[in-house]
Design a protein around this motif. Structure first.
Motif, short mmCIF file in Angstrom:
data_model
loop_
_atom_site.label_atom_id
_atom_site.label_comp_id
_atom_site.label_asym_id
_atom_site.label_seq_id
_atom_site.Cartn_x
_atom_site.Cartn_y
_atom_site.Cartn_z
N LYS A 263 0.82 -1.22 0.00
CA LYS A 263 0.00 0.00 0.00
C LYS A 263 0.85 1.26 0.00
CE LYS A 263 -4.11 -1.93 2.27
NZ LYS A 263 -5.04 -1.80 3.41
N GLU A 342 -6.62 -0.87 -2.45
CA GLU A 342 -7.18 -2.21 -2.51
C GLU A 342 -6.27 -3.14 -3.31
OE1 GLU A 342 -10.91 -1.89 -4.54
OE2 GLU A 342 -10.00 -1.50 -6.49
N ARG A 350 -8.89 -5.46 -13.89
CA ARG A 350 -8.53 -4.21 -13.23
C ARG A 350 -7.06 -3.87 -13.45
NH1 ARG A 350 -11.78 -2.78 -7.71
NH2 ARG A 350 -13.89 -3.08 -8.56
N TYR A 375 -1.24 -3.38 -4.72
CA TYR A 375 -2.23 -2.45 -4.16
C TYR A 375 -2.32 -1.17 -5.01
CZ TYR A 375 -2.69 -5.26 0.05
OH TYR A 375 -2.95 -6.28 0.93
N ALA A 378 -8.49 2.49 -4.41
CA ALA A 378 -9.76 1.78 -4.54
C ALA A 378 -10.65 2.43 -5.59
CB ALA A 378 -10.47 1.74 -3.19
N ALA A 392 -10.22 7.30 -9.73
CA ALA A 392 -9.48 6.91 -8.52
C ALA A 392 -8.16 7.66 -8.42
CB ALA A 392 -9.24 5.41 -8.52
#
Length: 415
Positions: A263, A342, A350, A375, A378, A392
């Protein structure tokens, strides 16, 4: 034809107030204080206004509202009412507002035009009917009276908010003031009263912070190579010490080593990509020119490719280290927005949408073998993945706007 403005009055209805012209022409008052005085005088007798109402109607902060009140007190348009003390606390205090700075009220005036308790909820007590005491001179040279006026105003506000009566004496506050300013650069040749007055307008906690952070504030100015040290009145009035971290904050770590593709790691990577490219970009080679001449590519495409490969050297280094499973030192200032990232599987739709978004923005994407999960910011529920990914990125940019501003200033300084 004359271009001068002309005042034309519309048809009046019943909702207007008669306010003396000098209220709006008194040059001693700031424009904001004149507005506040006019606003209060437009209200009926016994009207009760709270600080929150001034903040809302005036579109200002609490400190600004209190400064406007202080101006009205200073120039005789307002006076504090007496307070009753119960159980160690004071009842809600109020200010009596006058439509002109008076020494004594004219005959027949028995109640104030308006009262202003310094509390977050309206008070029910009516203003005092006693004649106000003589207003002090607008430009008093009496340091003790000026000090007492401002001290009472600030303390009255805290008392009305339900706090215990402050125990600091004037002598203690004065001693702290002179201890702070005695070595202030250039203060010997400055007027003393504006700084002293601004000092008394601060709360006890604010005075403590102002003194505690002052040495680090001076060090910060020196590090920034500032040639001018603001006057104490500016330091107190604009609360410049708040730009300096506290001792506890200064000891906190500002960065941490983060593992690749996690992240905080990818949050840092995308933050770097959101900054302007800084790497040196070479011009087209002889082979590039040959390809362009043969119509196999365009100059724009060639330069976009070169920018992607060398425009963000930090990101390129992060990619190289990640291939060897080495992390990167990442700033903790973006840790909070990074928590909202996420997981995205490397073989998912994605991930392909994120790859297309990088290409659209001219950013370098990952190369080499990737882990199963990476990551990213989201996404909102959206049938169009490309639009969701773009949104995003924009959302994340807004979340780290402060970081990007500081980062951009750093790049400008380096340049």
């Amino acid at each position: 034809m004359s271009q001068e403005a002309t005042i034309r009055r519309g048809v009046r209805n019943a909702r207007y107030a008669a306010i003396p012209n000098h209220v709006f022409e008194d040059a001693r008052l700031s424009m904001e204080a004149r507005w506040l005085l006019g606003y209060l005088l437009s209200k009926p007798d016994n009207w009760t206004v709270v600080i929150g109402d001034i903040i809302k109607k005036g579109g200002c902060g609490r400190d600004k509202a209190r400064k406007m009140i202080a101006e009205l007190v200073e120039f005789g348009y307002a006076e504090r009412e007496e307070q009753n003390r119960k159980n160690g606390k004071f009842d809600a205090s109020s200010l009596v507002i006058f439509d002109e700075p008076k020494v004594m009220p004219p005959a027949g005036v028995s109640e104030s035009v308006a009262s202003l308790p310094q509390t977050d909820l309206p008070a029910t007590a009516k203003p005092s009917t006693a004649e106000p005491s003589p207003a002090k001179s607008a430009h008093s040279n009496n340091l003790d009276s000026a000090k007492t006026d401002y001290k009472n105003l600030r303390e009255g506000e805290r008392e009305a908010e339900g706090q215990e009566c402050p125990t600091e004496s004037s002598a203690v506050i004065d001693k702290a003031f002179w201890a702070l300013v005695k070595d202030w650069p250039g203060f010997a040749g400055m007027p003393k009263e504006p700084a002293r007055r601004a000092w008394y307008l601060l709360t006890a906690d604010e005075r403590h912070e102002a003194a505690e952070r002052f040495p680090r504030w001076l060090a910060l100015l020196k590090a920034q190579k500032k040639s001018h040290v603001p006057a104490p009145s500016t330091y107190f009035g604009e609360k410049l010490w708040q730009d300096v971290p506290s001792a506890a904050e200064a000891d906190k770590p500002t960065s941490v080593m983060a593992g690749p593709y996690g992240k905080l790691w990818n949050a840092t990577r995308i933050a770097e990509l959101l900054c302007p490219s800084t790497g040196p970009i070479a011009g087209p080679t002889a082979f590039d020119k040959l390809q362009i001449d043969n119509g196999k590519t365009t100059l724009a495409d060639v330069m976009a490719e070169k920018r992607m490969r060398s425009g963000w050297p930090t990101v390129n280094t992060m990619h190289e280290r990640a291939r060897d499973r080495q992390g990167w030192v990442c700033p903790l200032s973006i840790e909070e927005p990074a928590k909202g990232f996420e997981q995205v599987h490397r073989d998912s739709d994605r991930m392909e949408a994120w790859r297309r978004e990088h290409k659209r923005r001219g950013w370098p994407f990952f190369d080499g073998r990737l882990p199963d999960w990476i990551y990213f910011p989201a996404l909102d529920a959206d049938e169009d993945l490309d639009r969701a990914v773009a949104s995003a990125v924009d959302r994340y940019r807004d979340q780290i706007s402060d970081f990007l501003t500081v980062r951009s200033k750093g790049d400008d300084h380096a340049a």
